[in-house]
Design a protein around this motif. Sequence first.
Motif, short mmCIF file in Angstrom:
data_model
loop_
_atom_site.label_atom_id
_atom_site.label_comp_id
_atom_site.label_asym_id
_atom_site.label_seq_id
_atom_site.Cartn_x
_atom_site.Cartn_y
_atom_site.Cartn_z
N GLY A 10 0.81 -1.21 0.00
CA GLY A 10 0.00 0.00 0.00
C GLY A 10 0.84 1.25 0.00
N THR A 11 0.20 2.37 -0.22
CA THR A 11 0.91 3.64 -0.30
C THR A 11 1.23 4.16 1.09
OG1 THR A 11 -1.10 4.97 -0.24
CG2 THR A 11 -0.38 4.18 -2.40
N THR A 12 2.25 4.98 1.17
CA THR A 12 2.62 5.57 2.45
C THR A 12 1.53 6.51 2.96
OG1 THR A 12 4.93 5.46 1.81
CG2 THR A 12 4.40 6.89 3.65
N THR A 13 0.86 7.23 2.06
CA THR A 13 -0.22 8.13 2.47
C THR A 13 -1.32 7.35 3.18
OG1 THR A 13 0.23 9.63 0.63
CG2 THR A 13 -1.94 9.76 1.65
N ARG A 14 -1.74 6.25 2.58
CA ARG A 14 -2.79 5.43 3.20
C ARG A 14 -2.31 4.86 4.52
NH1 ARG A 14 -4.28 -0.07 2.87
NH2 ARG A 14 -6.52 -0.41 3.14
N ARG A 15 -1.06 4.40 4.57
CA ARG A 15 -0.51 3.83 5.80
C ARG A 15 -0.44 4.90 6.89
NH1 ARG A 15 4.96 2.24 4.53
NH2 ARG A 15 3.87 1.24 2.82
N LEU A 16 -0.05 6.12 6.52
CA LEU A 16 0.04 7.21 7.50
C LEU A 16 -1.31 7.48 8.13
CD1 LEU A 16 1.59 9.54 8.84
CD2 LEU A 16 1.15 10.91 6.79
N ILE A 17 -2.36 7.50 7.32
CA ILE A 17 -3.71 7.76 7.85
C ILE A 17 -4.17 6.62 8.76
CG2 ILE A 17 -6.13 8.00 7.19
CD1 ILE A 17 -5.14 9.49 4.67
#
Length: 421
Positions: free
Chosen positions: A286-293
Amino acid sequence: MSLTAPPAPAPRITYGAVLGSPYVARLLGGTLTGRLPNGMAPVAILLWATASGSSIALGGLLSALYGLSSALAQPVKGRLMDRHGQSAVHLSAALLNSALLVALPLAGTCGGPGLATAIVIGGGLTTPSLEAGLRALWPSVLPDPRLRHAALALDTGTQGLLYIVGPLLVAALASAYNPAVALAVTAALGLAGTAAVATAPPSRRWRPPRSENQKSGHASQLATPGVLLLFTALTGIGFAIGAMNVWSIAMAEQHDQNMLSGIIPAAFSTGSFLGGLIYGSRTWQGTTTRRLIIVTGAFLTGWLPLLALPGPYAAIAAVTVPGAFLTIVVACAYVTTDALTPAGRTAEAYAWLILAIGAGQSAGTALAGRLAEQPLASAALPAAGAALALAVLLTARQRLGTDGHMQRGRHRRPVRGQHRA
C-alpha cells in the motif's frame, strides 16, 4: 509451451544487514550520541540553576528557553545544510553549543540571570541539526529502499531512548559530582557525536540534488498546501506527546507515586522503540499516504483507554499502545515529506517537520498544565491531539497523494501516492 519459474522472493531485511552496511553504525551511533544533549541539557540547566541559588521558576524558564530556541533554529540550519553541505554546519554548531554549555556555570553565576538567559538561548540556537541531517543522508548511504525503510524505522524508534537515558545520566552525574560536571559531559557528548557524523565520508560528500528551478536561478517553493497540511497534522501528534508528559505528572501526584512521572513516559518511549523495530523489519503493502492515515487512526485509538481514568499499572500498560504507533507515524511522515519536497530543500523540510512536532508538544504541555487538576480533561488531551492529526490527514489525503510537487521529490516517486517507506 515453456514454463518460467516465479521470481524468487527478495531476501528478508534484518537489522544486522542494515547496521552492517558501510557507515550506517557510525552515522546512527554518532547521531544518537550527538543528540543525547537534547535530553540532557534541559535537565542539567534546571539542576544548575537551582543549585546556584536560583528559583525553580527561573530554572524551569531557562530549561524551556533552551528547548524552544533549539526548535526554532532547526529550519535555518536545514537551509544552511541545503546550501553549504552538512559537515561545516554541524561542526560549527556543535563547537558553539558545547562552548556555551561549558561556559554557563562559569559566566552565568557571575553575570546573573540576564547573562545566563543569553547563554542558554545561544546554546539552544546552536544545537546541531543532526536528526534532519541523518534523514537526508539515508538515500545516499542506503540506495536499497528496503534497507532505507528499516534504517528510518530504527533511527526514529530509538529517539525516545534519548529522553530516558539523558535525564538519568544527568541525575547520576549531578548527584555524584555537581550540575556543572553534568553540563560539561553534556557538551562533550554532543561534540563527540557530532564530530563522528560530520567527519564521516557520506556527510562530507553530501550535497542536495538541484531542481530545475534552482538551476535556472529560481527558488523552489517549499510551503505547498500538501506540506503545510502534513506539518499541521504533525503538530497534533506533538500535542498528544506534550499532553501525555503532563498527564503523567498529574497521575503521579494523584496517586502519590512520584516515579509515575518518569515511568509513564518511559513506557511510551519503550512502546515506540519496539513498534519501530517491528515496522522496520517488514515490507508493507500500500501507499505511504494510506498507511500514514491508518496508523494515525491507531495512534488515536490507543489514547482512548485513558478516558476511563485507569489506575497506575493500567496507565503504564495503556500508553505503550499509542507509543508503538508513534514511530510508524513519524517514519511515514518523513517519507511523505521527502516526496512532497522540491529537490534541494530536503534538509530544510525535515527541519520544519521536527519544528512542527516540537511546537505541538509545547502547546500540549502548556494546555495540559492548565488542566492538570481536572483528571478527565487532562486524560482526554492526548486523544484530542491525535484526533486533530487524523482529521487534517483525512482532509489532506488528496494533496498528500496527488500533489504535483511529488514528482519533484528527490526519489521521483509516482504521482498517485505510490511512495513506499
